[in-house]
Design an enzyme around this catalytic site. Structure first.
Site, PDB file in Angstrom:
ATOM      1  N   HIS A 166       5.000   1.812 -36.187  1.00  0.00           N
ATOM      2  CA  HIS A 166       5.556   1.831 -35.422  1.00  0.00           C
ATOM      3  C   HIS A 166       4.150   2.203 -33.459  1.00  0.00           C
ATOM      4  CE1 HIS A 166       9.185   2.987 -37.188  1.00  0.00           C
ATOM      5  NE2 HIS A 166       9.537   1.743 -36.162  1.00  0.00           N
ATOM      6  N   CYS A 198       1.531  -1.030 -37.388  1.00  0.00           N
ATOM      7  CA  CYS A 198       1.307  -2.683 -37.899  1.00  0.00           C
ATOM      8  C   CYS A 198       0.738  -3.150 -37.337  1.00  0.00           C
ATOM      9  CB  CYS A 198       3.018  -3.462 -37.787  1.00  0.00           C
ATOM     10  SG  CYS A 198       2.911  -5.251 -37.343  1.00  0.00           S
ATOM     11  N   HIS A 218      12.481   3.633 -27.223  1.00  0.00           N
ATOM     12  CA  HIS A 218      11.803   2.847 -28.352  1.00  0.00           C
ATOM     13  C   HIS A 218      10.370   3.799 -28.691  1.00  0.00           C
ATOM     14  CE1 HIS A 218      11.069  -0.025 -31.846  1.00  0.00           C
ATOM     15  NE2 HIS A 218      11.758   0.292 -32.075  1.00  0.00           N
ATOM     16  N   GLU A 273       7.885   2.942 -31.078  1.00  0.00           N
ATOM     17  CA  GLU A 273       6.660   1.326 -30.120  1.00  0.00           C
ATOM     18  C   GLU A 273       6.660   1.517 -29.065  1.00  0.00           C
ATOM     19  OE1 GLU A 273       6.092  -3.255 -30.201  1.00  0.00           O
ATOM     20  OE2 GLU A 273       7.640  -2.401 -31.687  1.00  0.00           O
ATOM     21  N   CYS A 288       5.504 -11.469 -32.308  1.00  0.00           N
ATOM     22  CA  CYS A 288       5.427 -10.932 -34.167  1.00  0.00           C
ATOM     23  C   CYS A 288       5.826 -12.018 -34.718  1.00  0.00           C
ATOM     24  CB  CYS A 288       6.425  -9.760 -33.913  1.00  0.00           C
ATOM     25  SG  CYS A 288       6.600  -9.286 -35.649  1.00  0.00           S
ATOM     26  N   SER A 344      17.400   0.520 -36.284  1.00  0.00           N
ATOM     27  CA  SER A 344      16.711  -0.251 -35.922  1.00  0.00           C
ATOM     28  C   SER A 344      16.350  -1.222 -35.271  1.00  0.00           C
ATOM     29  CB  SER A 344      16.238  -1.499 -37.684  1.00  0.00           C
ATOM     30  OG  SER A 344      15.752  -2.179 -37.747  1.00  0.00           O
ATOM     31  N   SER A 345      16.023  -1.300 -34.377  1.00  0.00           N
ATOM     32  CA  SER A 345      15.954  -3.329 -33.530  1.00  0.00           C
ATOM     33  C   SER A 345      16.050  -3.732 -34.497  1.00  0.00           C
ATOM     34  CB  SER A 345      14.862  -2.471 -32.651  1.00  0.00           C
ATOM     35  OG  SER A 345      14.565  -3.718 -31.580  1.00  0.00           O
TER      36      SER A 345
END
Length: 309
Positions: A74, A96, A124, A126, A194, A222-223
Site C-alpha cells: 500500500h 506496488c 485507507h 494507501e 490501475c 479489502s477495498s
C-alpha cells in the site's frame, strides 16, 4: 448448480510481487522479518506468512533496530521512510509500482505549483501513505460533495490523483465535479488507472449478466473486494463477500441455479477453490470460466532479492 468464474479474478501483479518479496526476504535473511502493516489485505495470506516467520506490526517502533523490514504493497509516507532510515532498518519496499506511480504523479503536479486533490477513502492505508508523499497543498475527497466543500478559489490551479483501488467508473463523478467547479484542472490519463482494479470490475459487470447470485472472495478490509460486491448489488444481483467456503450461507442459494464467483486482487486461488469445494458439498456443480482479459503484467523485484528463490 452452475458456477461461472470471472476472468480476471484474484491476485494482481502488485500483490504477487509483495508476497514474493516477503518470502524471498525470509529465505535470504531468515526469520523474523518484520512487515509494516498487512502486506496485502487478506487474512489467509498474512497468517500463511506469519507461519513462515514474518512478523506484522503497525508501527516501526515495534521493530528492533537494524532488523529487516518490509513496507506493504500500500505504500508509506516520507515520515515512515525517514523513521526507518534513522533506526537503520534494512528496508525492502514492497509498495506496488502503480501506487508509487501515483506518488510520483502527485509530487510532479505539486512541483508545478498546483494544489493536489486526492480521490480516495479516508483512513485507507494507501491514502495515508500518498498524503504523506506529496509536499505541498493536498486535499482528500471521497465524492462530489467533498469537492463542493473544499475551501479553495474556483480559479485555483488543480491536479487530481486517485487511490489505485478505485476504477475509472468509481471516480468519474468526482472527477466531473472537480472539472465542473475549477477552471484549471489536469490529471492522469485513463490508461494510468490501475489495470487490475478496472479489469476486475469490468469482469464482474459482465459476469452479472449471466448469474443469479454473486460471491466475491476477499477480506472484509479489502477495498477492492468490497467494491466488487457493491458492483454486483448495483447490477441487481444478490452479492456477498466471503473470506472462504465457511462463510457461505446455504439460504443464499435457495432457488438459485447459476452462481458467479470472483475474487479481489489480494485473494489467492486457494480460497476460490475452497469456495467451490464448499458449494460442491451442497449439490452437484458444473464450472464454466467466463471469457475475459488475460493479464500478463509482472513487476520486477528489488535487485537484492533477484537471486533468491
Amino acid at each position: 448448480m452452475k458456477l461461472i468464474l470471472a476472468q480476471p479474478r484474484g491476485f494482481c501483479a502488485g500483490v504477487v510481487r509483495a508476497i514474493d518479496i516477503v518470502e524471498r526476504a525470509l529465505a535470504k535473511h531468515e526469520a523474523p522479518v518484520y512487515v509494516r502493516h498487512e502486506i496485502v489485505h487478506n487474512r489467509y495470506v498474512v497468517e500463511n506468512l506469519k507461519a513462515k516467520g514474518a512478523r506484522f506490526v503497525e508501527e516501526l517502533a515495534d521493530v528492533p533496530a537494524g532488523a529487516t523490514t518490509i513496507f506493504s504493497a500500500h505504500g508509506v509516507s516520507r515520515a515512515v521512510e525517514a523513521d526507518a532510515a534513522s533506526r537503520r532498518l534494512n528496508v525492502l519496499d514492497a509498495t506496488c509500482p502503480l501506487v508509487t506511480k501515483v506518488h510520483n504523479q502527485g509530487q510532479r503536479y505539486s512541483d508545478l505549483g498546483r494544489t493536489v486533490i486526492l480521490i480516495g477513502h479516508a483512513g485507507h492505508v494507501e491514502v495515508e501513505g500518498t498524503l504523506g508523499r506529496i509536499s505541498g497543498p493536498v486535499h482528500l475527497v471521497e465524492d462530489r460533495d467533498d469537492v463542493e466543500r473544499l475551501d479553495l478559489a474556483d480559479d485555483t490551479p488543480i491536479a487530481y490523483v486517485t487511490q489505485t483501488t478505485l476504477s475509472v467508473d468509481d471516480t468519474r463523478a468526482t472527477i466531473e465535479a472537480i472539472k465542473g467547479r475549477f477552471s484549471d484542472v489536469i490529471g492522469p490519463e485513463t490508461r494510468d488507472i490501475c489495470y487490475a482494479t478496472q479489469n476486475r470490475q469490468t469482469a464482474v459487470r459482465k459476469l452479472c449478466q449471466h448469474v443469479e447470485l454473486l460471491l466475491v472472495v476477499g477480506a472484509a478490509n479489502s477495498s477492492n473486494s468490497n467494491r466488487l460486491r457493491e458492483i454486483g448489488a448495483e447490477c441487481g444481483i444478490p452479492s456477498y463477500l466471503v473470506a472462504d467456503g465457511r462463510d457461505i450461507d446455504s439460504e443464499w442459494l435457495a432457488g438459485k441455479h447459476t452462481i458467479g464467483i470472483t475474487a479481489g486482487a489480494s485473494a489467492p486461488d486457494v480460497l476460490v477453490d475452497d469456495v467451490i469445494a464448499a458449494l460442491a458439498k451442497l449439490e452437484p456443480i458444473e464450472i464454466e470460466a467466463l471469457q475475459g482479459i488475460e493479464e500478463k503484467i509482472t513487476f520486477r523485484l528489488p535487485p537484492e532479492l533477484l537471486e533468491v528463490s
